[in-house]
Design an enzyme around this catalytic site. Sequence first.
Site: not given
Ligand code: OAD
Length: 237
Positions: A56, A59, A93, A109, A179, A221
């Site tokens: 962390y 990051r 975060v 989170h 995702s 996005a």
């Molecule tokens: P993920 O890494 O699982 O998913 C990222 C998503 O962003 C994917 O569906 C990609 O298709 C999409 N993506 C990537 N680049 C993009 C762009 N330029 N424009 C639009 N979409 C794009 O990340 P999260 O879903 O945020 O939790 O993950 C959820 C949680 O899992 C996080 O908060 C974290 C992780 O473990 C903790 O650390 C507690």
Amino acid sequence: MADHPNIVILTGAGVSAESGLATFRGPDGLWEGHRVEDVCTPEALARDEALVQRFYDERREKLASVEPNAAHRALARLDAEWKSGLLLVTQNVDDLHERAGSKRLIHMHGELRSALCRACSARSPFAGADMGEGLACPECGAAGRLRPDIVFFGEMPYDMEAIDRALMEADLFVSVGTSGNVYPAAGFVQTARYCGAHTLEMNLEPSLGSTLFHESRGGPAGELVPAWVEEMLADLG
Ligand code: OAD
């Protein structure tokens, strides 16, 4: 939809990707280089605190070199101009939404620039570089008890009551760049839809739950979100 729709927006790592922050899953994702079990669980913190703190710390350091992108800025503009209910819930975060100007924001989170004291449970702003250096809690003074203010797997996300209430009152639920792998956030679309909201997903690729949405838009996005915000504000005017 109502004349003055209440909106809930959920964002994930994809909204910050164009700022240069890695997402979690997929090639080059953070979970490719690190096992979740090693850096994002209470057990990992108990077993090897130095490793967790370093993950962390790195990051947090990276955060200092990136800026909000067009998607963060558009969401902040919507927050400023939208007169009825609006809640931005982020799983991220990083602090890019607030740096762009969003105010009605929940970090479900946790936050990289916050420390959680294991002695007194206080959350305090943390601007330093290394959290694991025996620092004292600014609230209770306990030394070496600060941990990253990150909701680890197995822990309860922040502000779930307020989020649930907003989802139940939402006329429109929008999910951006997540995702759909992690609950409870992955289930927000079902709650909102069940309670009558129109649901829209914006993502580079369809998420795991994309069929649950009324409408899906594919693309980055940084392009999709500003265009959608323009639509929302034009409808208003
Ligand atoms: P993920 O890494 O699982 O998913 C990222 C998503 O962003 C994917 O569906 C990609 O298709 C999409 N993506 C990537 N680049 C993009 C762009 N330029 N424009 C639009 N979409 C794009 O990340 P999260 O879903 O945020 O939790 O993950 C959820 C949680 O899992 C996080 O908060 C974290 C992780 O473990 C903790 O650390 C507690």
